[in-house]
Motif scaffolding. Structure first.
Motif, PDB file in Angstrom:
ATOM      1  N   GLY A  21      36.483  64.111  60.430  1.00  0.00           N
ATOM      2  CA  GLY A  21      37.117  62.255  60.649  1.00  0.00           C
ATOM      3  C   GLY A  21      36.283  61.384  59.628  1.00  0.00           C
ATOM      4  O   GLY A  21      36.958  60.956  58.444  1.00  0.00           O
ATOM      5  N   ALA A  22      35.934  60.810  60.290  1.00  0.00           N
ATOM      6  CA  ALA A  22      35.036  59.804  59.880  1.00  0.00           C
ATOM      7  C   ALA A  22      34.151  60.155  58.681  1.00  0.00           C
ATOM      8  O   ALA A  22      34.270  59.389  57.527  1.00  0.00           O
ATOM      9  CB  ALA A  22      33.519  59.635  60.637  1.00  0.00           C
ATOM     10  N   VAL A  23      33.554  61.720  58.365  1.00  0.00           N
ATOM     11  CA  VAL A  23      33.083  61.407  56.148  1.00  0.00           C
ATOM     12  C   VAL A  23      34.768  61.494  55.806  1.00  0.00           C
ATOM     13  O   VAL A  23      34.422  60.594  54.141  1.00  0.00           O
ATOM     14  CB  VAL A  23      32.501  63.340  56.573  1.00  0.00           C
ATOM     15  N   ILE A  24      35.233  62.208  55.911  1.00  0.00           N
ATOM     16  CA  ILE A  24      36.635  61.684  55.239  1.00  0.00           C
ATOM     17  C   ILE A  24      37.037  60.593  55.415  1.00  0.00           C
ATOM     18  O   ILE A  24      37.974  60.456  53.929  1.00  0.00           O
ATOM     19  CB  ILE A  24      37.545  62.816  55.625  1.00  0.00           C
ATOM     20  N   LEU A  25      37.559  59.886  55.879  1.00  0.00           N
ATOM     21  CA  LEU A  25      37.714  58.457  56.263  1.00  0.00           C
ATOM     22  C   LEU A  25      36.967  57.458  54.980  1.00  0.00           C
ATOM     23  O   LEU A  25      36.902  56.871  54.521  1.00  0.00           O
ATOM     24  CB  LEU A  25      37.808  58.482  57.804  1.00  0.00           C
ATOM     25  N   CYS A  26      35.026  57.805  55.288  1.00  0.00           N
ATOM     26  CA  CYS A  26      34.582  57.279  54.563  1.00  0.00           C
ATOM     27  C   CYS A  26      34.769  57.703  53.063  1.00  0.00           C
ATOM     28  O   CYS A  26      34.133  56.692  52.372  1.00  0.00           O
ATOM     29  CB  CYS A  26      32.799  57.361  55.037  1.00  0.00           C
ATOM     30  N   THR A  27      34.710  58.426  52.832  1.00  0.00           N
ATOM     31  CA  THR A  27      35.181  59.128  51.619  1.00  0.00           C
ATOM     32  C   THR A  27      36.183  58.687  51.090  1.00  0.00           C
ATOM     33  O   THR A  27      36.280  58.011  49.712  1.00  0.00           O
ATOM     34  CB  THR A  27      35.169  60.265  51.224  1.00  0.00           C
ATOM     35  N   ILE A  28      37.681  59.125  51.730  1.00  0.00           N
ATOM     36  CA  ILE A  28      38.394  58.073  51.279  1.00  0.00           C
ATOM     37  C   ILE A  28      37.862  56.164  50.610  1.00  0.00           C
ATOM     38  O   ILE A  28      38.592  55.135  49.828  1.00  0.00           O
ATOM     39  CB  ILE A  28      39.483  57.993  51.790  1.00  0.00           C
ATOM     40  N   ALA A  29      37.103  55.613  51.527  1.00  0.00           N
ATOM     41  CA  ALA A  29      37.097  54.315  51.387  1.00  0.00           C
ATOM     42  C   ALA A  29      36.406  53.539  50.015  1.00  0.00           C
ATOM     43  O   ALA A  29      36.225  53.322  49.294  1.00  0.00           O
ATOM     44  CB  ALA A  29      36.503  54.077  52.879  1.00  0.00           C
ATOM     45  N   VAL A  30      35.143  54.958  50.200  1.00  0.00           N
ATOM     46  CA  VAL A  30      34.812  54.236  49.020  1.00  0.00           C
ATOM     47  C   VAL A  30      35.257  55.031  48.103  1.00  0.00           C
ATOM     48  O   VAL A  30      35.049  54.465  46.581  1.00  0.00           O
ATOM     49  CB  VAL A  30      33.158  55.749  49.188  1.00  0.00           C
ATOM     50  N   VAL A  31      36.667  55.918  47.563  1.00  0.00           N
ATOM     51  CA  VAL A  31      37.257  55.798  46.363  1.00  0.00           C
ATOM     52  C   VAL A  31      37.896  54.610  46.026  1.00  0.00           C
ATOM     53  O   VAL A  31      37.975  54.019  45.266  1.00  0.00           O
ATOM     54  CB  VAL A  31      37.827  56.864  46.326  1.00  0.00           C
ATOM     55  N   ALA A  32      38.580  54.439  47.278  1.00  0.00           N
ATOM     56  CA  ALA A  32      38.736  53.453  47.297  1.00  0.00           C
ATOM     57  C   ALA A  32      38.107  51.973  46.491  1.00  0.00           C
ATOM     58  O   ALA A  32      38.817  51.063  45.774  1.00  0.00           O
ATOM     59  CB  ALA A  32      39.650  52.441  48.321  1.00  0.00           C
TER      60      ALA A  32
END
Length: 301
Positions: free
Chosen positions: A41-52
């Motif tokens: 979940g942390a990896v997915i959340l960090c990926t979304i944050a990087v895209v944002a």
């Protein structure tokens, strides 16, 4: 010549505060990493944050600008990897910029709800008596009102602006945090260390903010992460119903605009729907990991 400051040592000669912070972070990360779902979940959340954060670099133009023919399916043109919507706008650009708006609304709404909930719950538990009764009745009043109806009412009154949506979501999300904070404060209020602080004449503000609040915060932090997930869903509902900010690209708005073409171009709803699902799922997984890392009853597992 101006002397160059030397960095603080991190070893045994480090200041006590530095050693204490480093000693607390290490075990926390190890306990968090034991939960594989939380790590995912942390990896997915960090990926979304990087895209944002990289949305302006990836798609520097206006994401709501028409760039191609309508309804290009995903992965058919590499210039528009996720295709285009019914107006010819790039879905990848709107997903990237929408991630920023969605996460921002979730974080600000969760912060607002946490500040309100912690303040009201702490005041209710510490004061007791008629103050506790009044604040708890107000909390129950907010809980009996359907959350979606309340959010839609506030947005309809204040207008479809991102600030109004964030405020409305924050106003419906604080009651559970207030109840949890009150319960934690009541459990610590009669502990021996609090009684000792009172006996030596410490100021109530010192006892509240320095003694009780740090011990009551871990479960509140876990719930706040879940409030972010709920805020994303509320924002998606508002945008899906057409009350979102028309000047901001959001995932819920994409789902709402694509619902009329779901039989012929189902990807218009599926792509932003998957983004919403991944964001909410990752936040729930991270919340489970925070609970495992911060809950003292689970540390020995």
């Amino acid at each position: 010549m101006r002397s160059i400051p030397t960095p603080l040592p991190a070893g045994p000669s480090a200041p006590p505060a530095t050693r204490k912070a480093a000693g607390a972070i290490g075990p926390f990360l190890r306990r968090f990493a034991r939960n594989r779902g939380a790590v995912i979940g942390a990896v997915i959340l960090c990926t979304i944050a990087v895209v944002a954060l990289a949305a302006d670099l990836l798609f520097p133009t206006d994401p709501l600008r028409i760039v191609a023919t309508p309804e290009i399916w995903p992965f058919t043109q590499w210039s528009h990897p996720l295709g285009t919507d019914s107006l010819g706008r790039d879905i990848a650009a709107m997903i990237s910029h929408g991630a920023r708006a969605t996460l921002l609304i979730g974080l600000v709404a969760a912060t607002t709800a946490t500040l309100l909930g912690v303040g009201i719950g702490a005041a209710s538990a510490w004061a007791g008596g008629w103050v506790d009764e009044v604040l708890m009745r107000v909390t129950e009043l907010f809980q009996i009102i359907p959350n979606v109806v309340f959010v839609l009412t506030v947005v309809s009154i204040l207008g479809p602006h991102i600030e109004a949506i964030t405020l409305a979501i924050g106003l419906v999300s604080w009651p559970p945090i207030a109840r949890l904070t009150r319960a934690e404060f009541l459990s610590f209020k009669e502990r021996e260390f609090v009684q000792a602080c009172r006996s030596v004449g410490l100021h109530p503000a010192h006892i509240i903010f320095k003694e009780i609040l740090p011990n009551a915060l871990p479960p509140v932090i876990v719930m706040s992460s879940l409030v972010v997930a709920g805020a994303i869903l509320y924002e998606s509902v508002v945008s899906f119903l057409g009350l979102g900010d028309p000047n901001v690209a959001s995932w819920g708005r994409l789902v709402g605009e694509g619902r009329s073409l779901i039989r012929t171009s189902w990807y218009l709803c599926a792509v932003p729907g998957v983004a919403i699902m991944l964001a909410v799922l990752s936040l729930n997984l991270v919340g489970d990991g925070l609970n495992d890392a911060l809950n003292p009853k689970l540390r020995k597992r």
